[in-house]
Design a protein around this motif. Structure first.
Motif, PDB file in Angstrom:
ATOM      1  N   SER A  41     -11.049 -27.253  36.346  1.00 40.25           N
ATOM      2  CA  SER A  41     -12.171 -27.663  37.177  1.00 40.25           C
ATOM      3  C   SER A  41     -13.059 -26.494  37.572  1.00 40.25           C
ATOM      4  O   SER A  41     -14.162 -26.689  38.042  1.00 40.25           O
ATOM      5  CB  SER A  41     -11.662 -28.367  38.434  1.00 40.25           C
ATOM      6  N   ASP A  42     -12.576 -25.298  37.404  1.00 40.13           N
ATOM      7  CA  ASP A  42     -13.339 -24.121  37.814  1.00 40.13           C
ATOM      8  C   ASP A  42     -14.109 -23.541  36.646  1.00 40.13           C
ATOM      9  O   ASP A  42     -13.674 -23.619  35.509  1.00 40.13           O
ATOM     10  CB  ASP A  42     -12.400 -23.047  38.365  1.00 40.13           C
ATOM     11  N   SER A  43     -15.231 -22.933  36.932  1.00 40.47           N
ATOM     12  CA  SER A  43     -15.987 -22.271  35.861  1.00 40.47           C
ATOM     13  C   SER A  43     -15.335 -20.936  35.492  1.00 40.47           C
ATOM     14  O   SER A  43     -15.538 -20.429  34.398  1.00 40.47           O
ATOM     15  CB  SER A  43     -17.433 -22.062  36.287  1.00 40.47           C
ATOM     16  N   GLU A  44     -14.562 -20.357  36.407  1.00 39.89           N
ATOM     17  CA  GLU A  44     -13.866 -19.105  36.126  1.00 39.89           C
ATOM     18  C   GLU A  44     -12.505 -19.392  35.496  1.00 39.89           C
ATOM     19  O   GLU A  44     -11.758 -20.229  36.008  1.00 39.89           O
ATOM     20  CB  GLU A  44     -13.633 -18.323  37.428  1.00 39.89           C
ATOM     21  N   PRO A  45     -12.181 -18.716  34.402  1.00 37.92           N
ATOM     22  CA  PRO A  45     -10.848 -18.917  33.819  1.00 37.92           C
ATOM     23  C   PRO A  45      -9.768 -18.376  34.746  1.00 37.92           C
ATOM     24  O   PRO A  45      -9.961 -17.355  35.393  1.00 37.92           O
ATOM     25  CB  PRO A  45     -10.904 -18.132  32.512  1.00 37.92           C
ATOM     26  N   ARG A  46      -8.668 -19.096  34.834  1.00 31.96           N
ATOM     27  CA  ARG A  46      -7.539 -18.648  35.647  1.00 31.96           C
ATOM     28  C   ARG A  46      -6.273 -19.328  35.157  1.00 31.96           C
ATOM     29  O   ARG A  46      -6.316 -20.186  34.293  1.00 31.96           O
ATOM     30  CB  ARG A  46      -7.774 -18.945  37.129  1.00 31.96           C
ATOM     31  N   HIS A  47      -5.146 -18.955  35.728  1.00 31.76           N
ATOM     32  CA  HIS A  47      -3.859 -19.550  35.389  1.00 31.76           C
ATOM     33  C   HIS A  47      -3.637 -20.769  36.278  1.00 31.76           C
ATOM     34  O   HIS A  47      -3.948 -20.757  37.456  1.00 31.76           O
ATOM     35  CB  HIS A  47      -2.733 -18.545  35.620  1.00 31.76           C
ATOM     36  N   TYR A  48      -3.108 -21.836  35.685  1.00 32.39           N
ATOM     37  CA  TYR A  48      -2.813 -23.063  36.408  1.00 32.39           C
ATOM     38  C   TYR A  48      -1.319 -23.356  36.254  1.00 32.39           C
ATOM     39  O   TYR A  48      -0.766 -23.218  35.166  1.00 32.39           O
ATOM     40  CB  TYR A  48      -3.597 -24.249  35.830  1.00 32.39           C
TER      41      TYR A  48
END
Length: 136
Positions: A41-48
């Protein structure tokens, strides 16, 4: 064996969704098929991270879920061809390729040696971490 009642609890975050057809009772040897859908859902890549919880009469099973950004060799700055030029038999040539991350999240790398037999080619390190927006 006797049939088992199985309750599958969906992940708690909105990023992971489950699709399944509940059978109620599951006979020994049968399987409950579950499709996991992921949406960032975020525009920034991250770990989920999240988990699926499966409850039966005999206990509980936790199935961890993880999603993370990936990078292609081109994104990391790895050239498609490295020309070492002419090399005299018995001599040694080395070449460094600095890896860089365009992502705003750090990630681990691992290099798989496929198709290389013997010691003619040495690649190191085979594993490491590239920090967010950094180089390694």
């Amino acid at each position: 064996g006797k049939p088992a009642r199985m309750t599958i609890h969906a992940p708690s975050t909105p990023h992971f969704k489950l699709k399944l057809r509940k059978r109620g009772l599951v006979m020994p040897g049968m399987a409950e098929e579950v499709l996991v859908l992921f949406t960032a859902s975020d525009s920034e890549p991250r770990h989920y991270h999240d988990q699926i919880r499966v409850q039966t009469e005999t206990g509980e099973l936790l199935i961890p879920l993880a999603a993370f950004p990936t990078a292609s060799p081109t994104d990391l700055g790895i050239p498609s061809l490295i020309d070492l030029g002419p090399v005299t038999l018995g001599s040694h040539v080395s070449h460094s390729v600095p890896l860089q991350s365009p992502a705003s999240v750090g990630f681990e790398i691992s290099i798989l040696r496929r198709g290389f037999v013997g010691t003619e080619l040495n690649v190191e390190p085979l594993t490491g971490t590239i920090s967010a927006g950094g180089t390694a």
